[in-house]
Scaffold this active site. Sequence first.
Site, PDB file in Angstrom:
ATOM      1  N   TRP A 185       0.906  -1.186  -0.032  1.00 13.92           N
ATOM      2  CA  TRP A 185       0.105  -0.006  -0.131  1.00 13.92           C
ATOM      3  C   TRP A 185       0.994   1.341   0.225  1.00 13.92           C
ATOM      4  O   TRP A 185       1.847   1.380   0.759  1.00 13.92           O
ATOM      5  CB  TRP A 185      -0.837   0.043   1.533  1.00 13.92           C
ATOM      6  CG  TRP A 185      -1.420   1.468   1.195  1.00 13.92           C
ATOM      7  CD1 TRP A 185      -2.660   1.891   0.531  1.00 13.92           C
ATOM      8  CD2 TRP A 185      -1.302   2.709   2.181  1.00 13.92           C
ATOM      9  NE1 TRP A 185      -2.997   3.154   0.793  1.00 13.92           N
ATOM     10  CE2 TRP A 185      -1.978   3.453   1.844  1.00 13.92           C
ATOM     11  CE3 TRP A 185      -0.491   2.542   3.078  1.00 13.92           C
ATOM     12  CZ2 TRP A 185      -2.049   4.883   2.450  1.00 13.92           C
ATOM     13  CZ3 TRP A 185      -0.382   3.912   3.858  1.00 13.92           C
ATOM     14  CH2 TRP A 185      -1.222   5.009   3.528  1.00 13.92           C
ATOM     15  N   LYS A 227      -6.950   2.664  -2.784  1.00 11.11           N
ATOM     16  CA  LYS A 227      -7.563   3.412  -1.667  1.00 11.11           C
ATOM     17  C   LYS A 227      -8.171   4.732  -2.383  1.00 11.11           C
ATOM     18  O   LYS A 227      -8.078   4.945  -3.536  1.00 11.11           O
ATOM     19  CB  LYS A 227      -6.422   4.069  -0.744  1.00 11.11           C
ATOM     20  CG  LYS A 227      -6.952   5.030   0.452  1.00 11.11           C
ATOM     21  CD  LYS A 227      -5.920   4.923   1.376  1.00 11.11           C
ATOM     22  CE  LYS A 227      -6.429   5.860   2.619  1.00 11.11           C
ATOM     23  NZ  LYS A 227      -5.650   6.120   3.643  1.00 11.11           N
ATOM     24  N   ASP A 258      -9.399  -3.137   1.584  1.00 13.45           N
ATOM     25  CA  ASP A 258      -9.688  -2.589   2.857  1.00 13.45           C
ATOM     26  C   ASP A 258     -11.113  -1.709   2.928  1.00 13.45           C
ATOM     27  O   ASP A 258     -11.381  -1.124   1.972  1.00 13.45           O
ATOM     28  CB  ASP A 258      -8.733  -1.430   3.110  1.00 13.45           C
ATOM     29  CG  ASP A 258      -8.673  -0.770   4.593  1.00 13.45           C
ATOM     30  OD1 ASP A 258      -9.657  -0.425   4.904  1.00 13.45           O
ATOM     31  OD2 ASP A 258      -7.626  -0.792   5.313  1.00 13.45           O
ATOM     32  N   HIS A 261     -11.584   1.930   2.460  1.00 10.02           N
ATOM     33  CA  HIS A 261     -11.298   2.642   1.181  1.00 10.02           C
ATOM     34  C   HIS A 261     -12.020   2.798   0.128  1.00 10.02           C
ATOM     35  O   HIS A 261     -11.549   2.777  -0.978  1.00 10.02           O
ATOM     36  CB  HIS A 261      -9.927   1.744   0.898  1.00 10.02           C
ATOM     37  CG  HIS A 261      -8.720   1.987   1.671  1.00 10.02           C
ATOM     38  ND1 HIS A 261      -7.345   1.365   1.418  1.00 10.02           N
ATOM     39  CD2 HIS A 261      -8.766   2.369   2.962  1.00 10.02           C
ATOM     40  CE1 HIS A 261      -6.543   1.799   2.441  1.00 10.02           C
ATOM     41  NE2 HIS A 261      -7.150   2.452   3.224  1.00 10.02           N
TER      42      HIS A 261
HETATM   43  C1  RNT Z   1      -3.787   2.975   4.868  1.00  5.28           C
HETATM   44  C2  RNT Z   1      -4.012   1.490   4.711  1.00  5.28           C
HETATM   45  C3  RNT Z   1      -2.867   0.472   5.366  1.00  5.28           C
HETATM   46  C4  RNT Z   1      -2.397   1.063   6.632  1.00  5.28           C
HETATM   47  C5  RNT Z   1      -1.454  -0.104   7.174  1.00  5.28           C
HETATM   48  C6  RNT Z   1      -0.854   0.622   8.473  1.00  5.28           C
HETATM   49  O1  RNT Z   1      -5.073   3.413   4.603  1.00  5.28           O
HETATM   50  O2  RNT Z   1      -5.203   0.854   5.119  1.00  5.28           O
HETATM   51  O3  RNT Z   1      -3.299  -0.737   4.927  1.00  5.28           O
HETATM   52  O4  RNT Z   1      -3.357   1.314   7.537  1.00  5.28           O
HETATM   53  O5  RNT Z   1      -0.474  -0.668   6.308  1.00  5.28           O
HETATM   54 ZN    ZN Z   2      -5.294  -1.187   5.271  1.00  7.95          ZN
END
Ligand code: RNT
Ligand code: ZN
Length: 416
Positions: A185, A227, A258, A261
């Site tokens: 990421w 994201k 995630d 996101h």
């Molecule tokens: C950030 C991402 C990422 C981080 C971690 C710490 O928006 O979600 O995954 O939160 O890697």
């Molecule tokens: Zn994340």
Amino acid sequence: MAQERYESAKKIYEKFGVDAEKAMAALSNTAISVHCWQGDDVLGFDGSDSLSGGIQTTGNYPGRARTPEELFADIETAIGLMPGKKRLNLHASYAFLGADKGEIDRDAYRYEHFRPWVDFARRIGLDGIDFNPTFFGHPKMKDGLTLSSPDEPTRRFWVEHGKRCMEIAARLGREFGKPCLVNIWIPDGYKDVPADRLGPRLRFRQSLDEILSGYDKQWVVPALESKVFGIGVESYTVGSNEFCQNYAAQKGICCLLDNGHYHPTEVVSDKIPALLTFYDRLALHVTRGVRWDSDHVVTFEDELKEMMREIVRCDALGKVMIGLDYFDASINRVFAWVTGQRSVQKALLYALLLPHAAMKKLQDEGNFTQLMFMQERVKTLPFADVWEEYLRRQGLDEEYYAVVKEYEKKILKERI
Ligand code: RNT
Ligand code: ZN
């Protein structure tokens, strides 16, 4: 008494064609990757004293882990209160640099710098370690950019960091005899309307190609996390959803979703079956966004239940790698850790106890009235009795608040 309640619950579930024993067995076989970064507000060990890259922890509840020893102690306490199979999700910024501190940078980290984590994970009985290159919280980010930087030395530095992480991950996988998920990421983006949206993405693609050239396919499972925006990078994100999904599809790597996101009305629960149509593996960062990607502690709420239901319905427990990603500094951090992990376990058990085949049949027959009846009916089945039995079999119960409070009194309060 509790035992009797379980026996009665089991019979009720049987009437719905659900085997509670099978559900518990499936749950205890499903690993959850527990993030190392909840205990110290995502700062890591390699020199960063504030968070960057558009992510933020808020609050200053006392007891933040300030040293590796403190973080180990907190993780051990938290893990001890978490049911089920656990892996550790580690960020590269948590390297034990020892004599290398100040001598080497992230482009030269080696497996040795993470060996203490391996010993620790083994000692507390974890199932393996997953790994994340850390593309934030570092002075070599230039104008907020890493792998997409137009400045070639900057881009190269971060590519080398990515490559080192792939090497470290290969060893981590081998050590535990289980593949290591490496999640990429990057925080790269722009606060305001960019003049060039293509250039950064072409450079990001080039960087990823370089990082992914020649990694150990047996022990490393690379994933790419997209994201929509971050704090201070509101107008443009290089690693957008379309970019990441297309890259992953073309390169045959994994998507990591995630659930903080995406746009507010998009849900990851619906993306899980969509992606499983095309990918044989998928990774998740389970979090709880409140109005934005706020990374609140995961709780037992509807969308979490729906996500876990999709995993179960798609028969994808062995395909979806579940990881946690939240960080709350406004409440007891150990409590936060345990509560999020337990919520995911609860939601999974809840999903495993539903009569999916019968409900699918109603859908396929077009019997939507009875389907709604069933969907509502199953909401009040005695799930809690099975959950408590599941905990009991692992020497746990629902009273973890008292244990955390005791740890706070004895250990966390001393950290001033
Ligand atoms: C950030 C991402 C990422 C981080 C971690 C710490 O928006 O979600 O995954 O939160 O890697
Ligand atoms: Zn994340």
